[in-house]
Design a protein around this motif. Structure first.
Motif, PDB file in Angstrom:
ATOM      1  N   ALA A  44      -8.893  -4.688   1.849  1.00 57.09           N
ATOM      2  CA  ALA A  44      -7.871  -3.614   1.697  1.00 57.09           C
ATOM      3  C   ALA A  44      -7.944  -2.559   2.853  1.00 57.09           C
ATOM      4  O   ALA A  44      -6.989  -2.150   3.375  1.00 57.09           O
ATOM      5  CB  ALA A  44      -8.008  -3.274   0.278  1.00 57.09           C
ATOM      6  N   GLY A  45      -9.102  -2.103   3.242  1.00 58.27           N
ATOM      7  CA  GLY A  45      -9.288  -1.191   4.239  1.00 58.27           C
ATOM      8  C   GLY A  45      -9.207  -1.668   5.772  1.00 58.27           C
ATOM      9  O   GLY A  45      -9.508  -0.777   6.668  1.00 58.27           O
ATOM     10  N   SER A  46      -9.192  -2.989   5.994  1.00 59.51           N
ATOM     11  CA  SER A  46      -9.386  -3.537   7.167  1.00 59.51           C
ATOM     12  C   SER A  46      -8.078  -3.482   8.212  1.00 59.51           C
ATOM     13  O   SER A  46      -8.215  -3.746   9.382  1.00 59.51           O
ATOM     14  CB  SER A  46      -9.799  -4.900   7.274  1.00 59.51           C
ATOM     15  OG  SER A  46      -8.928  -5.913   6.548  1.00 59.51           O
ATOM     16  N   GLY A  47      -6.909  -2.986   7.650  1.00 59.77           N
ATOM     17  CA  GLY A  47      -5.730  -3.086   8.438  1.00 59.77           C
ATOM     18  C   GLY A  47      -4.530  -2.564   7.567  1.00 59.77           C
ATOM     19  O   GLY A  47      -4.610  -2.134   6.293  1.00 59.77           O
ATOM     20  N   ARG A  48      -3.651  -2.540   8.476  1.00 58.09           N
ATOM     21  CA  ARG A  48      -2.099  -2.188   7.720  1.00 58.09           C
ATOM     22  C   ARG A  48      -1.155  -3.281   7.313  1.00 58.09           C
ATOM     23  O   ARG A  48      -1.421  -4.283   7.957  1.00 58.09           O
ATOM     24  CB  ARG A  48      -1.506  -1.223   8.659  1.00 58.09           C
ATOM     25  CG  ARG A  48      -2.246   0.188   8.864  1.00 58.09           C
ATOM     26  CD  ARG A  48      -1.643   1.049   9.815  1.00 58.09           C
ATOM     27  NE  ARG A  48      -2.211   2.222   9.577  1.00 58.09           N
ATOM     28  CZ  ARG A  48      -1.893   3.466   9.095  1.00 58.09           C
ATOM     29  NH1 ARG A  48      -0.739   3.371   8.326  1.00 58.09           N
ATOM     30  NH2 ARG A  48      -2.597   4.604   9.100  1.00 58.09           N
ATOM     31  N   VAL A  49      -0.268  -3.222   6.424  1.00 56.26           N
ATOM     32  CA  VAL A  49       0.720  -4.106   6.169  1.00 56.26           C
ATOM     33  C   VAL A  49       2.037  -3.497   6.478  1.00 56.26           C
ATOM     34  O   VAL A  49       2.567  -2.741   5.714  1.00 56.26           O
ATOM     35  CB  VAL A  49       0.740  -4.617   4.588  1.00 56.26           C
ATOM     36  CG1 VAL A  49       1.840  -5.392   4.150  1.00 56.26           C
ATOM     37  CG2 VAL A  49      -0.578  -5.261   4.045  1.00 56.26           C
ATOM     38  N   ASP A  50       2.540  -4.193   7.437  1.00 59.80           N
ATOM     39  CA  ASP A  50       3.842  -3.465   8.140  1.00 59.80           C
ATOM     40  C   ASP A  50       3.729  -1.855   8.174  1.00 59.80           C
ATOM     41  O   ASP A  50       4.775  -1.239   8.072  1.00 59.80           O
ATOM     42  CB  ASP A  50       4.924  -3.878   7.352  1.00 59.80           C
ATOM     43  CG  ASP A  50       5.348  -5.295   7.406  1.00 59.80           C
ATOM     44  OD1 ASP A  50       4.814  -6.036   8.437  1.00 59.80           O
ATOM     45  OD2 ASP A  50       6.069  -5.738   6.565  1.00 59.80           O
ATOM     46  N   GLY A  51       2.724  -1.549   8.558  1.00 57.95           N
ATOM     47  CA  GLY A  51       2.544  -0.101   8.791  1.00 57.95           C
ATOM     48  C   GLY A  51       2.211   0.754   7.735  1.00 57.95           C
ATOM     49  O   GLY A  51       1.840   2.040   7.735  1.00 57.95           O
ATOM     50  N   HIS A  52       1.878   0.155   6.482  1.00 58.87           N
ATOM     51  CA  HIS A  52       1.493   0.962   5.229  1.00 58.87           C
ATOM     52  C   HIS A  52      -0.067   0.667   5.461  1.00 58.87           C
ATOM     53  O   HIS A  52      -0.614  -0.488   5.248  1.00 58.87           O
ATOM     54  CB  HIS A  52       1.986   0.340   4.083  1.00 58.87           C
ATOM     55  CG  HIS A  52       3.682   0.644   4.056  1.00 58.87           C
ATOM     56  ND1 HIS A  52       4.174   1.670   3.553  1.00 58.87           N
ATOM     57  CD2 HIS A  52       4.416  -0.534   4.434  1.00 58.87           C
ATOM     58  CE1 HIS A  52       5.499   1.454   3.898  1.00 58.87           C
ATOM     59  NE2 HIS A  52       5.771   0.323   4.234  1.00 58.87           N
ATOM     60  N   GLU A  53      -0.726   1.805   4.784  1.00 63.22           N
ATOM     61  CA  GLU A  53      -2.236   1.773   4.387  1.00 63.22           C
ATOM     62  C   GLU A  53      -2.282   1.257   3.182  1.00 63.22           C
ATOM     63  O   GLU A  53      -2.078   1.999   2.111  1.00 63.22           O
ATOM     64  CB  GLU A  53      -2.809   3.114   4.857  1.00 63.22           C
ATOM     65  CG  GLU A  53      -4.147   3.366   4.524  1.00 63.22           C
ATOM     66  CD  GLU A  53      -5.091   2.556   4.957  1.00 63.22           C
ATOM     67  OE1 GLU A  53      -5.708   1.561   4.115  1.00 63.22           O
ATOM     68  OE2 GLU A  53      -5.136   2.554   6.268  1.00 63.22           O
ATOM     69  N   PRO A  54      -3.153   0.160   2.826  1.00 61.86           N
ATOM     70  CA  PRO A  54      -3.240  -0.442   1.463  1.00 61.86           C
ATOM     71  C   PRO A  54      -4.156   0.565   0.579  1.00 61.86           C
ATOM     72  O   PRO A  54      -3.535   0.560  -0.492  1.00 61.86           O
ATOM     73  CB  PRO A  54      -4.049  -1.645   1.726  1.00 61.86           C
ATOM     74  CG  PRO A  54      -3.573  -2.071   3.206  1.00 61.86           C
ATOM     75  CD  PRO A  54      -3.449  -0.798   3.863  1.00 61.86           C
ATOM     76  N   LEU A  55      -5.023   1.189   1.171  1.00 63.11           N
ATOM     77  CA  LEU A  55      -5.802   2.175   0.255  1.00 63.11           C
ATOM     78  C   LEU A  55      -5.068   3.309  -0.343  1.00 63.11           C
ATOM     79  O   LEU A  55      -5.621   3.625  -1.479  1.00 63.11           O
ATOM     80  CB  LEU A  55      -7.015   2.263   1.103  1.00 63.11           C
ATOM     81  CG  LEU A  55      -8.254   1.323   1.483  1.00 63.11           C
ATOM     82  CD1 LEU A  55      -9.270   1.965   2.323  1.00 63.11           C
ATOM     83  CD2 LEU A  55      -8.632   0.743   0.227  1.00 63.11           C
ATOM     84  N   THR A  56      -4.310   3.531   0.465  1.00 64.71           N
ATOM     85  CA  THR A  56      -3.616   4.942   0.086  1.00 64.71           C
ATOM     86  C   THR A  56      -2.340   4.453  -1.064  1.00 64.71           C
ATOM     87  O   THR A  56      -2.158   5.443  -1.727  1.00 64.71           O
ATOM     88  CB  THR A  56      -2.987   5.590   1.035  1.00 64.71           C
ATOM     89  OG1 THR A  56      -1.853   5.092   1.842  1.00 64.71           O
ATOM     90  CG2 THR A  56      -3.838   6.369   2.076  1.00 64.71           C
ATOM     91  N   ALA A  57      -1.926   3.115  -0.894  1.00 62.53           N
ATOM     92  CA  ALA A  57      -1.014   2.568  -1.909  1.00 62.53           C
ATOM     93  C   ALA A  57      -1.647   1.999  -3.209  1.00 62.53           C
ATOM     94  O   ALA A  57      -1.293   1.529  -3.927  1.00 62.53           O
ATOM     95  CB  ALA A  57      -0.260   1.685  -1.270  1.00 62.53           C
ATOM     96  N   ALA A  58      -3.002   2.115  -3.015  1.00 61.44           N
ATOM     97  CA  ALA A  58      -3.933   1.498  -4.372  1.00 61.44           C
ATOM     98  C   ALA A  58      -3.679   1.611  -5.363  1.00 61.44           C
ATOM     99  O   ALA A  58      -3.332   2.895  -5.832  1.00 61.44           O
ATOM    100  CB  ALA A  58      -5.271   1.521  -4.123  1.00 61.44           C
ATOM    101  N   GLY A  59      -3.492   0.809  -6.425  1.00 59.05           N
ATOM    102  CA  GLY A  59      -3.254   1.203  -7.974  1.00 59.05           C
ATOM    103  C   GLY A  59      -4.429   1.169  -8.822  1.00 59.05           C
ATOM    104  O   GLY A  59      -5.374   0.850  -8.147  1.00 59.05           O
TER     105      GLY A  59
END
Length: 367
Positions: free
Chosen positions: A196-211
């Motif tokens: 989850a912390g290795s990259g972005r998804v279309d510019g979004h940071e997965p870790l900050t969007a984590a549920g």
């Protein structure tokens, strides 16, 4: 009969906690040795150790029971040294999380009984030691064919006196068991959070969007590398076997997704629900009745105390709880587990009346 003189070899979190718990149960004289003098001094200040020893042999002099609580990579050597330095009246046990190597190092000594308390803590060091650490915990014991039955009875009774439940198991079976139930989850938690912390998804940071799902599954990620590198390497064989089985199951899931096999997915989720119910059955009298309340709370002193007092006043029992902090501005989510739909409804109504937003869901899905 409880040992009257105990030697603790390694006075970190577990060793110092063993000492404190033994003092609550009885009145033994506890000597301690640790090459880390600061840890030994802290354990003495905490009241865990009566006699800080200058050497291993000094700590073991006159001991009826020696508990070796050294780091995993040093356990085999330390157990062997304790057996050589102690008298014939001294029984030796350990608290390591892997057992095959340390039991082999005992070379069939009738005085050795391997042990492993399953009571992990994210803290470490004697400053965090607690006499309550082992209450209700499983404590694996790995007696060998050569183990003197009287020695086993001594360790079994000692462990039970600390508040733990002793369970006998073969050393190799133990290592396969903890590879599956402890070491694999730690490995997967690291893999998942690193993915989850290795990259972005279309510019979004997965870790900050984590549920909550990602946070729940990665709670143990990043655990103390000084401990976990040794554990992974010491139990590498059984852990690799567990990873291979996990890989096989991942491939099954991939195949079902590729073919659109809804039946497999439904059976797979149902099987997981049943297994989770079995796992929770030991902790809760009726896990199927558990309800989860998610409560958004502000970052403010006294909020948690206020909620728990309000529910307690209405005789609503909290089976478990966890707090996920998001940020000082956004507060966090308090997750409460209560037993039964009626209790959950009453709790939600009470908290909503106080201005909290509450979402109620069954822990194990629809019953």
């Amino acid at each position: 009969m409880d040992p009257r003189r105990i030697a603790i070899i390694g006075t970190g979190l577990i060793g110092a906690s063993v000492a404190l718990a033994s003092k609550r149960h009885g009145e033994p004289h506890v000597a301690g040795f640790d090459p880390d003098r600061a840890a030994l001094e802290t354990a003495a200040v905490r009241g865990a150790i009566d006699e800080p020893a200058a050497s291993l042999s000094d700590a073991l002099r006159g001991a009826e029971l020696a508990v070796v609580a050294a780091p995993v990579a040093q356990l085999a050597v330390q157990v062997q040294a304790a057996l050589e330095a102690s008298g014939e009246d001294c029984t030796v046990t350990d608290v390591g999380s892997t057992k095959r190597a340390v039991c082999a190092a005992a070379h069939g000594s009738p005085r050795f009984v391997g042990g492993h308390p399953v009571c992990g803590s994210e803290a470490h060091g004697p400053e965090h030691a607690s006499a309550d650490l082992f209450e209700g915990a499983t404590w694996f014991l790995t007696p060998l064919t050569e183990t003197d039955p009287a020695r086993y009875r001594l360790v079994h009774g000692f462990v039970a006196g600390l508040g733990a439940t002793p369970v006998a198991v073969d050393p190799e079976a133990h290592d396969r068991l903890v590879a599956l139930t402890s070491h694999l989850p730690h490995a997967l938690a690291n893999l998942l959070v690193n993915q989850a912390g290795s990259g972005r998804v279309d510019g979004h940071e997965p870790l900050t969007a984590a549920g909550g799902s990602l946070r729940d599954m990665t709670r143990v990620a990043g655990a103390n590398p000084r401990i976990w590198v040794d554990i992974f390497l010491e139990n590498a064989g059984p852990l690799r076997e567990s990873l291979a089985e996990y890989r096989r199951r991942i491939e099954q899931l991939e195949g079902a997704l590729r073919s659109g096999d809804a039946g497999f997915l439904a059976r797979w989720i149902g099987e997981a629900a049943g297994n989770r119910r079995r796992m929770l059955g030991d902790a809760y009298p009726d896990p199927g009745a558990l309800q989860r309340l998610r409560v958004h709370v502000p970052d403010r002193p006294g909020v948690l105390a206020g909620i728990t007092r309000a529910l307690g006043a209405e005789r609503i029992n909290i089976e478990d709880f966890e707090l996920h902090h998001v940020s000082p501005d956004r507060g966090g989510t308090l997750t409460l587990l209560v037993g039964g739909e009626e209790q959950a409804r009453r709790a939600a109504e009470l908290l909503e009346a106080q201005g909290y937003g509450v979402v109620v869901t069954p822990v194990l899905g629809e019953r």
